[in-house]
Design a protein around this motif. Structure first.
Motif, PDB file in Angstrom:
ATOM      1  N   LEU A  39      72.863  24.691  58.131  1.00  0.00           N
ATOM      2  CA  LEU A  39      71.573  24.498  58.791  1.00  0.00           C
ATOM      3  C   LEU A  39      70.433  25.013  57.924  1.00  0.00           C
ATOM      4  O   LEU A  39      69.385  24.372  57.817  1.00  0.00           O
ATOM      5  N   HIS A  40      70.626  26.167  57.317  1.00  0.00           N
ATOM      6  CA  HIS A  40      69.552  26.768  56.522  1.00  0.00           C
ATOM      7  C   HIS A  40      69.278  25.984  55.245  1.00  0.00           C
ATOM      8  O   HIS A  40      68.128  25.765  54.869  1.00  0.00           O
ATOM      9  N   ARG A  49      63.135  13.826  55.899  1.00  0.00           N
ATOM     10  CA  ARG A  49      62.989  14.885  56.897  1.00  0.00           C
ATOM     11  C   ARG A  49      64.339  15.528  57.185  1.00  0.00           C
ATOM     12  O   ARG A  49      65.361  14.851  57.289  1.00  0.00           O
ATOM     13  N   ARG A  50      64.324  16.849  57.338  1.00  0.00           N
ATOM     14  CA  ARG A  50      65.534  17.592  57.668  1.00  0.00           C
ATOM     15  C   ARG A  50      65.306  18.357  58.970  1.00  0.00           C
ATOM     16  O   ARG A  50      64.243  18.936  59.168  1.00  0.00           O
ATOM     17  N   PHE A  51      66.315  18.364  59.824  1.00  0.00           N
ATOM     18  CA  PHE A  51      66.196  19.009  61.122  1.00  0.00           C
ATOM     19  C   PHE A  51      67.360  19.971  61.345  1.00  0.00           C
ATOM     20  O   PHE A  51      68.491  19.684  60.966  1.00  0.00           O
ATOM     21  N   LYS A 170      63.328  10.276  64.631  1.00  0.00           N
ATOM     22  CA  LYS A 170      63.927  10.812  63.406  1.00  0.00           C
ATOM     23  C   LYS A 170      65.047  11.796  63.724  1.00  0.00           C
ATOM     24  O   LYS A 170      66.071  11.837  63.029  1.00  0.00           O
ATOM     25  N   LYS A 171      64.876  12.588  64.767  1.00  0.00           N
ATOM     26  CA  LYS A 171      65.950  13.498  65.181  1.00  0.00           C
ATOM     27  C   LYS A 171      67.177  12.715  65.614  1.00  0.00           C
ATOM     28  O   LYS A 171      68.313  13.079  65.272  1.00  0.00           O
ATOM     29  N   ALA A 227      67.047  19.048  71.783  1.00  0.00           N
ATOM     30  CA  ALA A 227      66.638  19.475  70.436  1.00  0.00           C
ATOM     31  C   ALA A 227      65.255  20.088  70.422  1.00  0.00           C
ATOM     32  O   ALA A 227      64.884  20.777  69.472  1.00  0.00           O
ATOM     33  N   GLY A 228      64.457  19.820  71.470  1.00  0.00           N
ATOM     34  CA  GLY A 228      63.116  20.385  71.534  1.00  0.00           C
ATOM     35  C   GLY A 228      62.041  19.342  71.299  1.00  0.00           C
ATOM     36  O   GLY A 228      62.272  18.301  70.680  1.00  0.00           O
ATOM     37  N   LEU A 229      60.864  19.637  71.810  1.00  0.00           N
ATOM     38  CA  LEU A 229      59.704  18.762  71.634  1.00  0.00           C
ATOM     39  C   LEU A 229      58.972  19.126  70.346  1.00  0.00           C
ATOM     40  O   LEU A 229      58.755  20.296  70.050  1.00  0.00           O
TER      41      LEU A 229
END
Length: 245
Positions: A39-40, A49-51, A170-171, A227-229
């Motif tokens: 993740l890091h 883009r990376r999530f 994208k997520k 995943a969050g807004l």
């Protein structure tokens, strides 16, 4: 999936008022080392883009702020909600927290008393959500004299819906490796909301807090819930819960 942790400080727990990076570090230290490194260093990718695909709430409980010291002191039970659409992450954070039995937040510690797992399934194309941490939607603007800056936005402003929908698409693509379902995502604020300022590692970030109505494809609404807004979710922004209207 949402996991609500109940933490119990020994007496009280005093940490810096701007504590997002401290909670973020605690999350990484609580999950499997290989997953934390993935993740890091890499994360889930869509284009350029990376999530990280997880979000967490503000610390919730009885507290007292010391403005002179720039600290916040929590008493009694402290609640922390962590959400993610990734089962491996959810299992890892739950196992890590329960195995250690304690959570270190900077120089403070709290006992992990219990956790409650909630599957907030989105079954319709219109839901209401409440922010548990400020939701960040921003666009980059360029100065006439050169350079650029971030313009932070709130529901109802031009481009807010478009930027939020693009982020969710994208997520979705990053997690599932395929295009997101067709359909627009619309946002409508319900009641009064506020823009909050958070200092994250000496960078001031603005995020919206309040209750919002989201409409659109259920798959994208589910991604918003888990995943969050908006952006900067893994830094403690955009964690939400579904509420009854």
């Amino acid at each position: 999936m949402h996991i609500c942790f109940s933490l119990r400080p020994e007496g009280s727990m005093e940490i810096p008022l701007q504590y997002n990076h401290i909670v973020q570090a605690a999350v990484y230290s609580s999950i499997d080392a290989d997953l934390a490194a993935f993740l890091h260093d890499q994360g889930y990718q869509s284009g350029n883009r990376r999530f990280k695909l997880f979000a967490f709430s503000r610390l919730m409980g009885r507290f007292q702020i010391d403005k002179e010291k720039g600290t916040i002191r929590f008493f009694d039970e402290v609640r922390l909600v962590i959400s993610s659409p990734v089962d491996q992450f959810c299992q890892s954070i739950a196992n890590g927290m329960l195995t250690k039995g304690r959570l270190r937040l900077g120089t403070a510690e709290a006992e992990v008393e219990k956790l409650v797992v909630r599957q907030l399934k989105v079954g319709e194309e219109r839901i209401a959500v409440r922010t548990l941490s400020p939701a960040v939607i921003r666009k980059t603007l360029y100065k006439p004299e050169g350079g650029r800056y971030s313009c932070y936005m709130q529901p109802g402003e031009p481009d807010y819906d478009t930027l939020l929908e693009s982020n969710l698409r994208k997520k979705y693509e990053a997690l599932y490796g395929q295009a997101a379902p067709e359909g627009n995502v619309k946002v409508r604020r319900l009641g009064r909301g506020d823009m909050r300022l958070v200092n994250y590692k000496n960078t001031v970030i603005k995020g919206y807090t309040g209750v919002m109505e989201l409409s659109g494809p259920t798959e994208l609404l589910q991604m918003a819930v888990d995943a969050g807004l908006g952006s900067k979710n893994s830094q403690g922004f955009g964690c939400v819960e579904v509420v009854e209207r």
